[in-house]
Design a protein around this motif. Structure first.
Motif, PDB file in Angstrom:
ATOM      1  N   ASN A   1      23.189  97.549  44.886  1.00 30.98           N
ATOM      2  CA  ASN A   1      24.369  98.330  44.504  1.00 30.98           C
ATOM      3  C   ASN A   1      24.199  99.805  44.838  1.00 30.98           C
ATOM      4  OD1 ASN A   1      25.642  96.037  43.513  1.00 30.98           O
ATOM      5  ND2 ASN A   1      24.898  96.351  41.415  1.00 30.98           N
ATOM      6  N   GLN A   2      22.969 100.330  44.695  1.00 33.64           N
ATOM      7  CA  GLN A   2      22.729 101.734  44.998  1.00 33.64           C
ATOM      8  C   GLN A   2      22.903 102.004  46.492  1.00 33.64           C
ATOM      9  OE1 GLN A   2      21.609 103.834  42.297  1.00 33.64           O
ATOM     10  NE2 GLN A   2      22.234 105.498  43.646  1.00 33.64           N
ATOM     11  N   VAL A   3      22.351 101.145  47.326  1.00 34.47           N
ATOM     12  CA  VAL A   3      22.488 101.317  48.775  1.00 34.47           C
ATOM     13  C   VAL A   3      23.954 101.228  49.188  1.00 34.47           C
ATOM     14  CG1 VAL A   3      21.947 100.261  51.012  1.00 34.47           C
ATOM     15  CG2 VAL A   3      20.156 100.519  49.277  1.00 34.47           C
ATOM     16  N   ARG A   4      24.661 100.288  48.601  1.00 37.52           N
ATOM     17  CA  ARG A   4      26.074 100.121  48.947  1.00 37.52           C
ATOM     18  C   ARG A   4      26.904 101.306  48.464  1.00 37.52           C
ATOM     19  NH1 ARG A   4      29.042  94.810  46.784  1.00 37.52           N
ATOM     20  NH2 ARG A   4      28.563  95.878  44.823  1.00 37.52           N
ATOM     21  N   ALA A   5      26.625 101.816  47.258  1.00 32.56           N
ATOM     22  CA  ALA A   5      27.391 102.952  46.733  1.00 32.56           C
ATOM     23  C   ALA A   5      27.165 104.214  47.559  1.00 32.56           C
ATOM     24  CB  ALA A   5      27.014 103.198  45.281  1.00 32.56           C
ATOM     25  N   LEU A   6      25.940 104.391  48.069  1.00 30.99           N
ATOM     26  CA  LEU A   6      25.618 105.571  48.874  1.00 30.99           C
ATOM     27  C   LEU A   6      25.999 105.392  50.343  1.00 30.99           C
ATOM     28  CD1 LEU A   6      22.097 106.326  47.343  1.00 30.99           C
ATOM     29  CD2 LEU A   6      24.175 107.689  47.018  1.00 30.99           C
ATOM     30  N   LYS A   7      26.431 104.181  50.696  1.00 31.66           N
ATOM     31  CA  LYS A   7      26.841 103.858  52.066  1.00 31.66           C
ATOM     32  C   LYS A   7      25.723 104.157  53.063  1.00 31.66           C
ATOM     33  CE  LYS A   7      31.726 104.673  51.026  1.00 31.66           C
ATOM     34  NZ  LYS A   7      32.965 105.419  51.386  1.00 31.66           N
ATOM     35  N   LEU A   8      24.518 103.716  52.706  1.00 39.54           N
ATOM     36  CA  LEU A   8      23.365 103.930  53.571  1.00 39.54           C
ATOM     37  C   LEU A   8      23.302 102.840  54.633  1.00 39.54           C
ATOM     38  CD1 LEU A   8      20.629 104.783  50.897  1.00 39.54           C
ATOM     39  CD2 LEU A   8      22.224 106.343  52.053  1.00 39.54           C
ATOM     40  N   ASP A   9      22.934 103.239  55.826  1.00 37.11           N
ATOM     41  CA  ASP A   9      22.753 102.296  56.931  1.00 37.11           C
ATOM     42  C   ASP A   9      21.270 101.930  56.972  1.00 37.11           C
ATOM     43  OD1 ASP A   9      22.766 100.786  59.198  1.00 37.11           O
ATOM     44  OD2 ASP A   9      23.332 102.417  60.566  1.00 37.11           O
ATOM     45  N   VAL A  10      20.923 100.774  56.430  1.00 35.53           N
ATOM     46  CA  VAL A  10      19.522 100.376  56.297  1.00 35.53           C
ATOM     47  C   VAL A  10      19.249  99.182  57.202  1.00 35.53           C
ATOM     48  CG1 VAL A  10      17.730  99.564  54.732  1.00 35.53           C
ATOM     49  CG2 VAL A  10      19.454 101.187  53.913  1.00 35.53           C
ATOM     50  N   GLN A  11      18.187  99.301  57.987  1.00 42.15           N
ATOM     51  CA  GLN A  11      17.740  98.180  58.806  1.00 42.15           C
ATOM     52  C   GLN A  11      16.384  97.644  58.362  1.00 42.15           C
ATOM     53  OE1 GLN A  11      17.838  99.117  62.991  1.00 42.15           O
ATOM     54  NE2 GLN A  11      20.065  99.390  63.035  1.00 42.15           N
ATOM     55  N   GLN A  12      15.592  98.500  57.706  1.00 42.02           N
ATOM     56  CA  GLN A  12      14.249  98.074  57.298  1.00 42.02           C
ATOM     57  C   GLN A  12      13.949  98.560  55.881  1.00 42.02           C
ATOM     58  OE1 GLN A  12      10.869  99.655  59.545  1.00 42.02           O
ATOM     59  NE2 GLN A  12       9.846  97.666  59.425  1.00 42.02           N
ATOM     60  N   ILE A  13      13.355  97.673  55.089  1.00 42.73           N
ATOM     61  CA  ILE A  13      12.909  98.008  53.737  1.00 42.73           C
ATOM     62  C   ILE A  13      11.387  98.101  53.757  1.00 42.73           C
ATOM     63  CG2 ILE A  13      12.846  97.287  51.320  1.00 42.73           C
ATOM     64  CD1 ILE A  13      15.375  95.623  51.887  1.00 42.73           C
ATOM     65  N   VAL A  14      10.863  99.222  53.263  1.00 44.07           N
ATOM     66  CA  VAL A  14       9.413  99.423  53.181  1.00 44.07           C
ATOM     67  C   VAL A  14       9.041  99.452  51.703  1.00 44.07           C
ATOM     68  CG1 VAL A  14       7.469 100.895  53.793  1.00 44.07           C
ATOM     69  CG2 VAL A  14       9.454 100.739  55.324  1.00 44.07           C
ATOM     70  N   PRO A  15       8.509  98.354  51.175  1.00 45.60           N
ATOM     71  CA  PRO A  15       8.175  98.316  49.747  1.00 45.60           C
ATOM     72  C   PRO A  15       6.804  98.933  49.474  1.00 45.60           C
ATOM     73  CG  PRO A  15       7.776  96.179  50.722  1.00 45.60           C
ATOM     74  CD  PRO A  15       8.284  97.060  51.831  1.00 45.60           C
ATOM     75  N   ILE A  16       6.628  99.426  48.283  1.00 49.50           N
ATOM     76  CA  ILE A  16       5.304  99.887  47.857  1.00 49.50           C
ATOM     77  C   ILE A  16       4.389  98.689  47.620  1.00 49.50           C
ATOM     78  CG2 ILE A  16       4.045 101.130  46.051  1.00 49.50           C
ATOM     79  CD1 ILE A  16       5.640 102.905  47.999  1.00 49.50           C
ATOM     80  N   HIS A  17       4.960  97.548  47.231  1.00 51.10           N
ATOM     81  CA  HIS A  17       4.187  96.319  47.054  1.00 51.10           C
ATOM     82  C   HIS A  17       4.572  95.326  48.147  1.00 51.10           C
ATOM     83  CE1 HIS A  17       2.941  97.812  43.181  1.00 51.10           C
ATOM     84  NE2 HIS A  17       4.177  97.830  42.718  1.00 51.10           N
ATOM     85  N   GLY A  18       3.699  95.147  49.133  1.00 53.18           N
ATOM     86  CA  GLY A  18       3.954  94.150  50.158  1.00 53.18           C
ATOM     87  C   GLY A  18       4.232  94.749  51.524  1.00 53.18           C
TER      88      GLY A  18
END
Length: 631
Positions: free
Chosen positions: A598-615
């Protein structure tokens, strides 16, 4: 004249020998006897102890086979004359050998000089002896207790506020603990709902996200000396505990009434005692207005921990307290409390407490001393007590004995000037700018972060690490904040974390048990310089070419004060605990997954890759499969 009267004026060395049949023949004198029974290094040598002390000889004595020859000796008066009538001892005496600890204690109790202590202090030995007698400590070699316990999750609070305790984990059902003080072993086992906590976490401290989660209901934790390990299931392979966890578990073996009294008798304990008038503790005793006089006895345990016990007028131990090292809070309060009413007679002259109440952190609900109010780490009612049942051996597995815990950093280049620094339960991410570096996350402890910093400096030389972006305030994510502050980085964090960090974490307080760089080499400024950037909603770091945005993630059940970082040119989001990939992606989204989406969608961010702190990093499309599962 009785034996006690005869030897009351003697000052004894480590060993002494007297003839009990001839003690009555000692000639009384007007001046007090001050003879010394000593142990000269050379046999058959006449030794002058002092100008006024007596001379005595050491004789080879063969009449008593269980008495060492070098321990036979004469008693002398101040002039060097024998006090025993009838000639030399070597021809007449039936010699009894004894240790100072057996006879010297009774002698010392009658000697004014032996009990002299500084003002404000008291002699701890009578206090300890009375407590041992009251609860039968000398009659108990080991004990098994059973019942139901609770577990506080230290460092995983949603926020820091008044009356906000550590969150509770699942109940510890069918809890059984066996403590064997002679073998220095302890075994704990219980049943707990799986899938909700790291398998390596028992209770209290030690919660580390990014490690394998608990898979089985039955859990076993053991310690033998310096080695600790756990089994996720009765038949599972043993997994070695970190040296820090193993040492704390060994310390727990002695932080109970009988364990403390036994530890006080060990070499190096060095007991000391003071008295004070004390009101009752609200949670333990309820509201009290009349104080009672107690004695607080302190000892040294495991060669480094100063442990003190509060002993009340009924000779019962009601509080056992020490400090343990914590990467976030430093020397952390660590204590057990017991009520008189909880001690029950378990037979053989032994009384043992049934109700346990343990604190990790100060019991400071109203933030008088600290912002963090978490304290309840463990406790429960353990009314099934079996004394001296010592059959369950705790043998160290070879895999545990040979385990090592190296700190390594595995580097992965994510984009030009963007590096993932992995190799542990938590990742960090380094981002290069024109004249400086920003690092996202400082987890675990200083040792880990020093290794990461060295790798960052190797990858991006000759640029300062100007900013450290902190995602949130869970303790396993902030153990290296002080390390980055020491090297001059400004901490970027959500505003709700500021008071906790400045009061409890990033301070000048000494850390004696596990010193870090700030406590050993404190910088000039920890508060008045450019130390912090407090983010309310969003924050931008840019050099005119590269931009990195930080956003406040809300609402979020997991924790308050969470930030995530976004690199728009790389279309990359860096997050903690919103999507973990060290385990398989969930079949259905969690509450944290939904907040992230919901946060990414509300900010209208264009995301292609997720970099987690775990994994490991994953494409956004994989996350969309979680958020849009097929029917």
């Amino acid at each position: 004249m009785g034996m006690a009267d005869s030897v009351a004026g003697l000052r004894l060395g480590p060993w002494g020998c007297i003839d009990p049949q001839l003690v009555g023949e000692i000639k009384p004198r007007h001046e007090p006897m001050q003879a010394m029974l000593a142990f000269p290094a050379i046999l058959n040598r006449k030794v002058t102890l002092s100008e006024n002390a007596c001379h005595h000889r050491i004789h080879g004595h063969r009449e008593k086979p269980d008495c060492k020859p070098e321990l036979a000796c004469d008693l002398c008066d101040l002039s060097g004359n024998q006090l025993l009538m009838g000639g030399p001892m070597t021809n007449r005496l039936w010699v009894v050998c004894f240790l100072l600890v057996s006879l010297g204690a009774s002698v010392a109790s009658q000697s004014p000089s032996a009990t002299s202590v500084p003002p404000g202090y008291v002699d701890p030995q009578p206090v300890l002896a009375a407590a041992r007698k009251a609860i039968g400590a000398d009659n108990l070699k080991c004990v098994t207790i059973a019942g139901t316990g609770y577990a506080g999750i230290v460092g995983q609070q949603r926020l820091n506020d008044k009356n906000v305790d550590w969150p509770r984990g699942e109940p510890l059902a069918n809890y059984v603990r066996t403590m064997n003080w002679e073998a220095r072993t302890m075994k704990e086992e219980f049943d707990r709902k799986p899938g909700l906590n790291p398998a390596s976490w028992k209770y209290g401290q030690g919660w580390i996200d990014g490690t394998p989660p608990q898979q089985n209901q039955h859990q076993v934790f053991m310690v033998n000396g310096t080695h600790g390990w756990h089994r996720d299931g009765s038949a599972a392979s043993p997994v070695a505990a970190s040296p820090e966890d193993a040492e704390r578990w060994q310390l727990d073996l002695w932080l109970n009434p009988h364990g403390f009294l036994k530890a006080a008798m060990l070499p190096g304990a060095n007991p000391k005692a003071m008295w004070r008038w004390e009101l009752g503790e609200m949670g333990r005793d309820g509201p009290t207005t009349t104080p009672e006089k107690v004695v607080v006895v302190s000892i040294t345990v495991l060669g480094k921990y100063r442990v003190d016990a509060t002993i009340n007028p009924r000779n019962m131990l009601q509080r056992i307290h020490t400090w343990v090292p914590d990467p976030v809070l430093g020397d952390m309060n660590y204590e057990h409390e017991f009520t008189d009413a909880s001690y029950i007679d378990v037979g053989g002259g032994v009384r043992f407490p049934t109700d346990w109440h343990h604190h990790d952190g100060w019991d400071d609900n109203f933030q008088a001393q600290s912002i963090n109010a978490g304290h309840n780490g463990f406790g429960g009612a353990f009314k099934d007590i079996k004394p001296n049942v010592c059959t369950d051996l705790v043998t160290v597995p070879d895999s545990v004995r040979q385990a090592t815990f190296p700190v390594g950093v595995d580097t992965q280049k994510l984009a030009a000037g963007v590096y993932l620094l992995g190799g542990a339960s938590h990742n960090s991410v380094a981002v290069e700018f024109k004249d400086f570096i920003a690092v996202i996350e400082a987890p675990l402890d200083e040792r880990r972060n020093l290794a990461v910093i060295e790798e960052v400096v190797r990858l991006i030389p000759n640029k300062p690490i100007r900013f450290l972006v902190n995602t949130h305030q869970h303790h396993d994510h902030i153990g290296g904040l002080r390390t980055y502050m020491h090297i001059g980085a400004t901490i970027i964090t959500q505003a709700k974390n500021f008071d906790f960090y400045t009061r409890d974490v990033l301070n000048y307080s000494q850390r004696t048990l596990q010193p870090d760089s700030v406590s050993l080499w404190p910088p000039t400024e920890l508060a008045e310089g450019y130390q912090y950037e407090r983010v309310t909603e969003n924050y931008v770091v840019s050099d005119g070419t590269r931009t990195m945005n930080m956003y406040y993630v809300q609402p979020l059940q997991h924790v308050d004060g969470m930030l995530m970082a976004y690199l728009p040119a790389e279309k990359m989001v860096i997050e903690a605990d919103l999507l973990d990939t060290h385990v398989p992606l969930p079949a259905t989204p969690s509450a944290a997954n939904r907040s992230f989406f919901n946060q990414v969608r509300a900010l209208k961010l264009d995301v292609q890759q997720i970099v987690p702190i775990h994994g490991k990093p994953v494409p956004w499309t994989d996350f969309m499969k979680v958020m849009s599962p097929k029917p």
